[in-house]
Write a protein that holds these residues in place. Structure first.
Motif, PDB file in Angstrom:
ATOM      1  N   TYR A  65       0.840  -1.194   0.000  1.00 13.56           N
ATOM      2  CA  TYR A  65       0.000   0.000   0.000  1.00 13.56           C
ATOM      3  C   TYR A  65       0.875   1.243   0.000  1.00 13.56           C
ATOM      4  N   SER A  66       0.451   2.265  -0.740  1.00 11.35           N
ATOM      5  CA  SER A  66       1.211   3.515  -0.752  1.00 11.35           C
ATOM      6  C   SER A  66       0.481   4.641  -0.028  1.00 11.35           C
ATOM      7  N   LYS A  67      -0.850   4.528   0.067  1.00  9.56           N
ATOM      8  CA  LYS A  67      -1.665   5.543   0.758  1.00  9.56           C
ATOM      9  C   LYS A  67      -2.607   4.830   1.718  1.00  9.56           C
ATOM     10  N   VAL A  68      -2.323   4.960   3.003  1.00 12.22           N
ATOM     11  CA  VAL A  68      -3.168   4.353   4.030  1.00 12.22           C
ATOM     12  C   VAL A  68      -3.983   5.459   4.681  1.00 12.22           C
ATOM     13  N   PHE A  69      -5.309   5.318   4.624  1.00 10.07           N
ATOM     14  CA  PHE A  69      -6.213   6.281   5.240  1.00 10.07           C
ATOM     15  C   PHE A  69      -6.840   5.617   6.454  1.00 10.07           C
ATOM     16  N   VAL A  70      -6.747   6.273   7.610  1.00  9.02           N
ATOM     17  CA  VAL A  70      -7.403   5.753   8.800  1.00  9.02           C
ATOM     18  C   VAL A  70      -8.479   6.740   9.235  1.00  9.02           C
ATOM     19  N   SER A  71      -9.687   6.218   9.401  1.00  7.68           N
ATOM     20  CA  SER A  71     -10.819   7.029   9.833  1.00  7.68           C
ATOM     21  C   SER A  71     -10.962   6.873  11.343  1.00  7.68           C
ATOM     22  N   VAL A 123      -8.119   1.586   3.418  1.00  9.33           N
ATOM     23  CA  VAL A 123      -8.841   2.380   4.411  1.00  9.33           C
ATOM     24  C   VAL A 123      -8.962   1.528   5.666  1.00  9.33           C
ATOM     25  N   MET A 124      -8.630   2.128   6.806  1.00  3.38           N
ATOM     26  CA  MET A 124      -8.733   1.447   8.084  1.00  3.38           C
ATOM     27  C   MET A 124      -9.723   2.190   8.971  1.00  3.38           C
ATOM     28  N   CYS A 125     -10.465   1.439   9.777  1.00  4.57           N
ATOM     29  CA  CYS A 125     -11.399   2.043  10.720  1.00  4.57           C
ATOM     30  C   CYS A 125     -11.621   1.072  11.870  1.00  4.57           C
ATOM     31  N   GLY A 126     -12.233   1.565  12.917  1.00  6.72           N
ATOM     32  CA  GLY A 126     -12.578   0.714  14.050  1.00  6.72           C
ATOM     33  C   GLY A 126     -13.860  -0.045  13.781  1.00  6.72           C
ATOM     34  N   ALA A 127     -14.033  -1.147  14.509  1.00  5.39           N
ATOM     35  CA  ALA A 127     -15.219  -1.969  14.319  1.00  5.39           C
ATOM     36  C   ALA A 127     -16.444  -1.343  14.955  1.00  5.39           C
ATOM     37  N   ARG A 128     -16.241  -0.628  16.040  1.00  5.49           N
ATOM     38  CA  ARG A 128     -17.381   0.006  16.688  1.00  5.49           C
ATOM     39  C   ARG A 128     -17.001   1.412  17.090  1.00  5.49           C
ATOM     40  N   GLY A 129     -17.977   2.204  17.375  1.00 10.53           N
ATOM     41  CA  GLY A 129     -17.737   3.591  17.718  1.00 10.53           C
ATOM     42  C   GLY A 129     -19.052   4.245  18.052  1.00 10.53           C
ATOM     43  N   LEU A 130     -20.059   3.896  17.272  1.00  7.64           N
ATOM     44  CA  LEU A 130     -21.372   4.455  17.528  1.00  7.64           C
ATOM     45  C   LEU A 130     -22.054   3.697  18.658  1.00  7.64           C
ATOM     46  N   SER A 131     -22.836   4.387  19.420  1.00  7.96           N
ATOM     47  CA  SER A 131     -23.644   3.714  20.443  1.00  7.96           C
ATOM     48  C   SER A 131     -24.646   2.804  19.740  1.00  7.96           C
ATOM     49  N   SER A 132     -25.218   1.851  20.455  1.00  3.29           N
ATOM     50  CA  SER A 132     -26.147   0.918  19.827  1.00  3.29           C
ATOM     51  C   SER A 132     -27.361   1.635  19.246  1.00  3.29           C
ATOM     52  N   ILE A 133     -27.783   2.717  19.869  1.00  8.38           N
ATOM     53  CA  ILE A 133     -28.930   3.468  19.347  1.00  8.38           C
ATOM     54  C   ILE A 133     -28.561   4.139  18.026  1.00  8.38           C
ATOM     55  N   LYS A 134     -27.420   4.829  17.999  1.00  6.76           N
ATOM     56  CA  LYS A 134     -26.995   5.468  16.749  1.00  6.76           C
ATOM     57  C   LYS A 134     -26.765   4.423  15.668  1.00  6.76           C
ATOM     58  N   TYR A 135     -26.194   3.271  16.059  1.00  7.54           N
ATOM     59  CA  TYR A 135     -25.935   2.213  15.084  1.00  7.54           C
ATOM     60  C   TYR A 135     -27.239   1.762  14.438  1.00  7.54           C
ATOM     61  N   ALA A 136     -28.264   1.568  15.250  1.00  7.26           N
ATOM     62  CA  ALA A 136     -29.560   1.128  14.730  1.00  7.26           C
ATOM     63  C   ALA A 136     -30.152   2.172  13.786  1.00  7.26           C
ATOM     64  N   LEU A 137     -29.955   3.440  14.087  1.00  4.46           N
ATOM     65  CA  LEU A 137     -30.520   4.506  13.260  1.00  4.46           C
ATOM     66  C   LEU A 137     -29.686   4.814  12.026  1.00  4.46           C
ATOM     67  N   LEU A 138     -28.392   4.842  12.186  1.00  3.02           N
ATOM     68  CA  LEU A 138     -27.511   5.289  11.112  1.00  3.02           C
ATOM     69  C   LEU A 138     -26.815   4.165  10.363  1.00  3.02           C
ATOM     70  N   GLY A 139     -26.653   3.007  10.992  1.00  5.04           N
ATOM     71  CA  GLY A 139     -25.866   1.947  10.394  1.00  5.04           C
ATOM     72  C   GLY A 139     -24.400   2.164  10.701  1.00  5.04           C
ATOM     73  N   SER A 140     -23.604   1.249  10.297  1.00  6.31           N
ATOM     74  CA  SER A 140     -22.197   1.247  10.647  1.00  6.31           C
ATOM     75  C   SER A 140     -21.346   1.972   9.602  1.00  6.31           C
ATOM     76  N   ILE A 141     -20.400   2.760  10.078  1.00  6.00           N
ATOM     77  CA  ILE A 141     -19.464   3.431   9.165  1.00  6.00           C
ATOM     78  C   ILE A 141     -18.609   2.392   8.453  1.00  6.00           C
ATOM     79  N   SER A 142     -18.212   1.334   9.171  1.00  8.16           N
ATOM     80  CA  SER A 142     -17.395   0.297   8.525  1.00  8.16           C
ATOM     81  C   SER A 142     -18.184  -0.380   7.391  1.00  8.16           C
ATOM     82  N   THR A 143     -19.473  -0.620   7.596  1.00  8.26           N
ATOM     83  CA  THR A 143     -20.314  -1.196   6.543  1.00  8.26           C
ATOM     84  C   THR A 143     -20.428  -0.224   5.372  1.00  8.26           C
TER      85      THR A 143
END
Length: 151
Positions: A11-17, A117-137
């Motif tokens: 990889y030449s460009k690694v982006f971490v969110s 692109v790298m990101c964490g598996a979780r970050g949003l609370s369960s309520i936000k996850y249910a409403l917004l969905g996962s950033i990783s997805t």
């Protein structure tokens, strides 16, 4: 054959969110290792979620600036470590305010065009996850490059 050659290049460009949660230190540490192992440039992205602020009407610029400063302060030590690492081609921090998904894609990923692109598996609370969905997805569905979800 071409795919195999690409895989050997690394990889030449690694982006971490990063999302500002406690897990971000672990995710950033992993991104620093991956960038160093590949001799890549490391891009650190963070979106200040403006959706809650937008629903209140308008928001003061000072608030956004304060949130950006707090985020940058939270990663100072790790950024300095990455900048001092001769195996990392460069480090760039990008902070924007906006709706997370659109801002992440339109103002960061579409501009940088990373190959990982790298990101964490979780970050949003369960309520936000249910409403917004996962950033990783969202990243899996909307990017052309490899995605590494750090757990």
């Amino acid at each position: 054959m071409e795919e195999e050659a690409t895989m050997n290049e690394g990889y030449s460009k690694v982006f971490v969110s990063l999302d500002g949660t406690e897990q971000q230190d672990f995710v950033l540490a992993r991104a620093i290792k991956v960038a160093a192992n590949n001799g890549a440039k490391l891009y650190i992205g963070h979106v200040i979620d403006s959706t809650a602020l937008e629903s209140a009407g308008s928001y003061p610029v000072d608030l956004i600036n304060g949130l950006e400063e707090a985020f940058r302060n939270s990663i100072t030590e790790q950024v300095e470590e990455a900048q001092a690492n001769p195996d990392i081609a460069g480090v760039e921090i990008i902070v924007r305010a906006g709706r997370i998904r659109e801002t992440l894609k339109d103002e960061m990923l579409d501009v940088i065009k990373p190959d990982l692109v790298m990101c964490g598996a979780r970050g949003l609370s369960s309520i936000k996850y249910a409403l917004l969905g996962s950033i990783s997805t969202f990243l899996l569905r909307s990017t052309e490059c490899d995605i590494l979800v750090v757990k």
